[in-house]
Design an enzyme around this catalytic site. Structure first.
Site, mmCIF file in Angstrom:
data_model
loop_
_atom_site.group_PDB
_atom_site.id
_atom_site.type_symbol
_atom_site.label_atom_id
_atom_site.label_comp_id
_atom_site.label_asym_id
_atom_site.label_seq_id
_atom_site.Cartn_x
_atom_site.Cartn_y
_atom_site.Cartn_z
ATOM 1 N N HIS A 168 45.978 34.441 27.345
ATOM 2 C CA HIS A 168 44.757 34.958 27.969
ATOM 3 C C HIS A 168 44.760 36.487 27.966
ATOM 4 C CE1 HIS A 168 44.329 30.834 29.509
ATOM 5 N NE2 HIS A 168 43.041 31.127 29.644
ATOM 6 N N LYS A 197 43.767 38.792 33.392
ATOM 7 C CA LYS A 197 43.898 37.513 34.122
ATOM 8 C C LYS A 197 44.956 37.637 35.212
ATOM 9 C CE LYS A 197 44.339 32.523 33.536
ATOM 10 N NZ LYS A 197 43.258 32.249 34.482
HETATM 11 P P1 NAD Z 1 36.475 38.699 37.485
HETATM 12 O O1 NAD Z 1 37.532 39.441 38.234
HETATM 13 O O2 NAD Z 1 35.835 39.365 36.312
HETATM 14 O O3 NAD Z 1 35.278 38.274 38.490
HETATM 15 C C1 NAD Z 1 35.478 37.805 39.794
HETATM 16 C C2 NAD Z 1 34.365 38.384 40.649
HETATM 17 O O4 NAD Z 1 34.436 37.803 41.945
HETATM 18 C C3 NAD Z 1 34.456 39.912 40.825
HETATM 19 O O5 NAD Z 1 33.225 40.512 40.464
HETATM 20 C C4 NAD Z 1 34.744 40.071 42.311
HETATM 21 O O6 NAD Z 1 34.151 41.244 42.874
HETATM 22 C C5 NAD Z 1 34.087 38.811 42.871
HETATM 23 N N1 NAD Z 1 34.558 38.463 44.207
HETATM 24 C C6 NAD Z 1 35.804 38.538 44.710
HETATM 25 N N2 NAD Z 1 35.815 38.154 46.003
HETATM 26 C C7 NAD Z 1 34.542 37.816 46.318
HETATM 27 C C8 NAD Z 1 33.914 37.354 47.486
HETATM 28 N N3 NAD Z 1 34.594 37.155 48.624
HETATM 29 N N4 NAD Z 1 32.576 37.111 47.447
HETATM 30 C C9 NAD Z 1 31.862 37.300 46.322
HETATM 31 N N5 NAD Z 1 32.409 37.761 45.169
HETATM 32 C C10 NAD Z 1 33.743 38.004 45.177
HETATM 33 O O7 NAD Z 1 37.139 37.318 37.059
HETATM 34 P P2 NAD Z 1 36.595 36.252 35.998
HETATM 35 O O8 NAD Z 1 37.242 36.484 34.677
HETATM 36 O O9 NAD Z 1 35.105 36.158 36.060
HETATM 37 O O10 NAD Z 1 37.266 34.923 36.561
HETATM 38 C C11 NAD Z 1 37.001 34.462 37.870
HETATM 39 C C12 NAD Z 1 37.809 33.195 38.122
HETATM 40 O O11 NAD Z 1 37.351 32.158 37.257
HETATM 41 C C13 NAD Z 1 39.315 33.335 37.837
HETATM 42 O O12 NAD Z 1 40.024 32.530 38.767
HETATM 43 C C14 NAD Z 1 39.458 32.738 36.431
HETATM 44 O O13 NAD Z 1 40.749 32.275 36.139
HETATM 45 C C15 NAD Z 1 38.445 31.639 36.520
HETATM 46 N N6 NAD Z 1 37.936 31.126 35.240
HETATM 47 C C16 NAD Z 1 37.715 29.794 35.170
HETATM 48 C C17 NAD Z 1 37.159 29.248 34.025
HETATM 49 C C18 NAD Z 1 36.844 27.771 34.002
HETATM 50 O O14 NAD Z 1 36.314 27.258 32.995
HETATM 51 N N7 NAD Z 1 37.110 27.054 35.108
HETATM 52 C C19 NAD Z 1 36.836 30.071 32.940
HETATM 53 C C20 NAD Z 1 37.068 31.440 33.048
HETATM 54 C C21 NAD Z 1 37.611 31.967 34.221
#
Ligand code: NAD
Length: 262
Positions: A154, A158
């Site tokens: 990744h 991450k």
């Molecule tokens: P990222 O850091 O780019 O985005 C996360 C966002 O959440 C940020 O903008 C942050 O400010 C916001 N955030 C944090 N705390 C918050 C709160 N209390 N209220 C509202 N917003 C809040 O991360 P990302 O790459 O978008 O990934 C997010 C999550 O999704 C990670 O855990 C990642 O591993 C997961 N993910 C899952 C899949 C899937 O298919 N299930 C795919 C990609 C990523």
């Protein structure tokens, strides 16, 4: 028309979800929640996601959500509890893709599912969901004489390792091989590889969206099952599909396999 509010709307997945929703005639973005420390609060979520003005402001205040059928949460494990409380208070469905969840978080999802429909998946792509089934089949056929290793890769930003998807594949393998002997990386004088051990390895670098390989290594042959995600859009499309599936469903736990008909 399914009304969707995104939690983590300015994040990598949040922006991709908004792009997908903006192109889907059956969905409408009605809310965009972000953390109180987000520097983009007050800006239009569509503009931030690069799809033009959608008249939905990035906000940290749930009372700004006027109307919503389903919440989609891609944030952090710490945000899960308050986000579930919002969904339960409003009596709306909850789709969550956040990884790095621990047992306490799964208990929260279970409890919330008594009141609202809930779906968590560590990976929303069709390919990975199918891969889990293929890995199960391969493990059953290659049940003796094969050493199994999971390798995932990744992007450098991450936060958790191994990935939620690697853990899901690991759970499948542990169940089929009836083993709890798992090694996370190897270094030093490790000795010979024990039989029935599963190795898990995480690579982090650059902008890799998400690669997963399960290697079944035998004598004279090796079977590798690999999935490579080249865009976050595959996860976002799956999550939006899950949101449409969940809208109007009774309270309970649902799976991505049910959504995709696998
Ligand atoms: P990222 O850091 O780019 O985005 C996360 C966002 O959440 C940020 O903008 C942050 O400010 C916001 N955030 C944090 N705390 C918050 C709160 N209390 N209220 C509202 N917003 C809040 O991360 P990302 O790459 O978008 O990934 C997010 C999550 O999704 C990670 O855990 C990642 O591993 C997961 N993910 C899952 C899949 C899937 O298919 N299930 C795919 C990609 C990523």
């Amino acid at each position: 028309m399914v009304e969707i509010t995104i939690m983590g709307a300015a994040g990598r997945m949040g922006r991709t979800l908004i792009q997908v929703i903006s192109q889907d005639p059956d969905c409408r973005l009605t809310g965009a929640l972000e953390s109180a420390s987000c520097s983009l609060l007050g800006q239009d979520a569509g503009t931030v996601a690069g799809v033009g003005n959608l008249n939905v402001r990035l906000s940290s205040d749930p009372s700004d959500i006027t109307s919503c059928d389903v919440f989609i949460d891609f944030t952090t494990p710490e945000a899960l509890k308050p986000h579930l409380e919002i969904a339960v208070a409003k009596g709306k469905a909850f789709v969550v893709g956040t990884t790095g969840l621990q047992q306490e978080h799964f208990s929260l999802l279970e409890k919330a599912s008594q009141t609202i429909p809930v779906l968590w998946a560590p990976n929303f792509s069709v390919g990975i969901t199918l891969m889990a089934s293929l890995v199960r089949l391969a493990a059953k056929v290659l049940s003796t004489g094969f050493d199994v290793e999971i390798i995932e890769a990744h992007h450098r930003l991450k936060k958790d390792a191994p990935s939620g998807t690697a853990i899901k594949l690991l759970e499948v393998l542990k169940e089929v091989y009836q083993t709890s002997d798992v090694v996370y990386g190897r270094s030093g004088i490790t000795g010979e590889r024990p039989q029935n051990q599963i190795g898990v390895h995480a690579i982090r670098g650059g902008d890799i969206v998400g690669d997963h390989t399960v290697s079944f290594c035998g004598i004279g042959e090796r079977l590798e099952i690999t999935h490579r995600a080249s865009s976050r859009e595959t996860f976002a499309r799956g999550a939006v599909r899950a949101a449409k599936f969940l809208a109007g469903k009774p309270a309970g736990r649902y799976t991505i396999e049910e959504v995709l008909g696998l």
